[in-house]
Design a protein around this motif. Structure first.
Motif, PDB file in Angstrom:
ATOM      1  N   ALA A   1     -10.166  14.627 -16.557  1.00 19.56           N
ATOM      2  CA  ALA A   1     -10.957  14.739 -15.756  1.00 19.56           C
ATOM      3  C   ALA A   1     -11.570  15.775 -15.633  1.00 19.56           C
ATOM      4  O   ALA A   1     -12.742  15.740 -15.672  1.00 19.56           O
ATOM      5  CB  ALA A   1     -11.610  13.468 -14.928  1.00 19.56           C
ATOM      6  N   VAL A   2     -11.163  16.414 -14.769  1.00 16.71           N
ATOM      7  CA  VAL A   2     -12.015  17.366 -13.618  1.00 16.71           C
ATOM      8  C   VAL A   2     -11.900  18.407 -15.017  1.00 16.71           C
ATOM      9  O   VAL A   2     -13.045  19.272 -14.438  1.00 16.71           O
ATOM     10  CB  VAL A   2     -11.027  18.042 -12.656  1.00 16.71           C
ATOM     11  N   SER A   3     -11.181  19.140 -15.570  1.00 25.72           N
ATOM     12  CA  SER A   3     -11.250  19.888 -16.701  1.00 25.72           C
ATOM     13  C   SER A   3     -12.032  19.001 -17.984  1.00 25.72           C
ATOM     14  O   SER A   3     -12.963  19.818 -17.643  1.00 25.72           O
ATOM     15  CB  SER A   3      -9.811  20.149 -17.877  1.00 25.72           C
ATOM     16  N   THR A   4     -12.542  18.572 -18.006  1.00 31.35           N
ATOM     17  CA  THR A   4     -13.190  17.780 -19.146  1.00 31.35           C
ATOM     18  C   THR A   4     -14.736  17.916 -18.072  1.00 31.35           C
ATOM     19  O   THR A   4     -15.815  18.578 -18.840  1.00 31.35           O
ATOM     20  CB  THR A   4     -13.423  16.456 -19.423  1.00 31.35           C
TER      21      THR A   4
ATOM     22  N   ALA B   1     -19.410  21.129 -17.660  1.00 32.44           N
ATOM     23  CA  ALA B   1     -20.705  22.263 -16.583  1.00 32.44           C
ATOM     24  C   ALA B   1     -20.251  23.121 -17.210  1.00 32.44           C
ATOM     25  O   ALA B   1     -22.623  24.049 -17.147  1.00 32.44           O
ATOM     26  CB  ALA B   1     -19.929  21.731 -15.125  1.00 32.44           C
ATOM     27  N   LYS B   2     -19.572  23.959 -17.739  1.00 29.38           N
ATOM     28  CA  LYS B   2     -19.585  25.373 -18.196  1.00 29.38           C
ATOM     29  C   LYS B   2     -20.725  25.653 -19.330  1.00 29.38           C
ATOM     30  O   LYS B   2     -21.494  26.654 -19.429  1.00 29.38           O
ATOM     31  CB  LYS B   2     -18.406  26.251 -18.180  1.00 29.38           C
TER      32      LYS B   2
ATOM     33  N   LYS C   1     -24.165  27.651 -19.698  1.00 33.62           N
ATOM     34  CA  LYS C   1     -23.668  29.155 -20.778  1.00 33.62           C
ATOM     35  C   LYS C   1     -25.582  28.128 -21.879  1.00 33.62           C
ATOM     36  O   LYS C   1     -26.271  28.967 -21.420  1.00 33.62           O
ATOM     37  CB  LYS C   1     -23.113  28.687 -21.607  1.00 33.62           C
ATOM     38  N   SER C   2     -26.157  27.376 -22.063  1.00 35.22           N
ATOM     39  CA  SER C   2     -26.692  26.549 -22.466  1.00 35.22           C
ATOM     40  C   SER C   2     -27.861  27.090 -22.147  1.00 35.22           C
ATOM     41  O   SER C   2     -29.709  27.562 -22.651  1.00 35.22           O
ATOM     42  CB  SER C   2     -27.195  25.317 -23.261  1.00 35.22           C
ATOM     43  N   VAL C   3     -28.414  26.301 -20.562  1.00 33.00           N
ATOM     44  CA  VAL C   3     -29.359  26.162 -19.887  1.00 33.00           C
ATOM     45  C   VAL C   3     -29.379  28.501 -20.089  1.00 33.00           C
ATOM     46  O   VAL C   3     -30.395  28.698 -20.178  1.00 33.00           O
ATOM     47  CB  VAL C   3     -28.919  26.430 -18.322  1.00 33.00           C
TER      48      VAL C   3
END
Length: 192
Positions: free
Chosen positions: A15-18, A23-24, A28-30
């Motif tokens: 869950a933390v990895s996902t 978030a990354k 990146k999209s932002v």
């Protein structure tokens, strides 16, 4: 065989990895599309602020904003204290509904008519009028009764006379009428 604690740790790590990967990607999209992101966030903010503004204005003009949806299904009436009959109560109930729906465009409650009726009646009379009024469809969009067959009739809820009075009268803007109505309704044994 894996223990429950190990299973929980494994699921938590996934869950933390996902979440971290998501978030990354969002970051990146932002970073890659700041203008589009600003438009989207601005649009969402504008919609939210518009909603809050309409709700605040509606609460200001339609009373204290604490109109409850509880419906009283009728009063027991002491016939010896009545100053009007059933037919007059029915007429007053119809006049009140007309006053709530003052014009065809859904604006301007006729507070004068409401005030005149409540100056003529006593608490027992109010109970009879309440019973004769019954429950009428109230549509917040139209601030009163909905037009016939509007959206298949799904824009309104049946409400009793006290609910209508609370929704249509403002304790500040309609002070004299509100005070008179509150006095009669309270003496009749209801909260207003």
């Amino acid at each position: 065989m894996e223990t429950t604690t190990n299973k929980v740790k494994t699921v938590a790590k996934k869950a933390v990895s996902t979440a971290s990967n998501s978030a990354k990607k969002v970051g990146k999209s932002v970073a890659d599309n700041p203008k589009q992101t600003l438009y989207i966030v601005g649009g969402i903010l504008a919609i939210y602020l518009g909603y809050r503004s309409v709700k605040a204005i509606n609460n200001f003009f339609n009373g204290d904003g604490d109109v409850d949806n509880t419906i009283n299904f009728g009063y027991k009436i002491d016939q010896t204290k009545l100053s009007i009959g059933t037919e007059q109560a029915r007429n007053y109930a119809a006049q009140l509904l007309t006053a709530f729906n003052h014009n065809a465009f859904g604006s301007a409650t006729d507070e004068g008519t409401i005030y005149q009726i409540f100056k003529k009646i006593n608490p027992e009379d109010f109970k009879l009028i309440f019973n004769e009024f019954g429950q009428k469809n109230y549509a917040v969009i139209f601030d009163g009764s909905p037009p016939a067959n509007w959206f298949g009739g799904n824009v309104s809820e049946k409400q009793d006379l006290i609910w209508w009075l609370k929704a249509e009268l403002n304790s500040i803007l309609d002070y004299d009428v509100y005070k008179q109505v509150k006095s009669i309704v309270t003496q009749a044994g209801s909260v207003f």
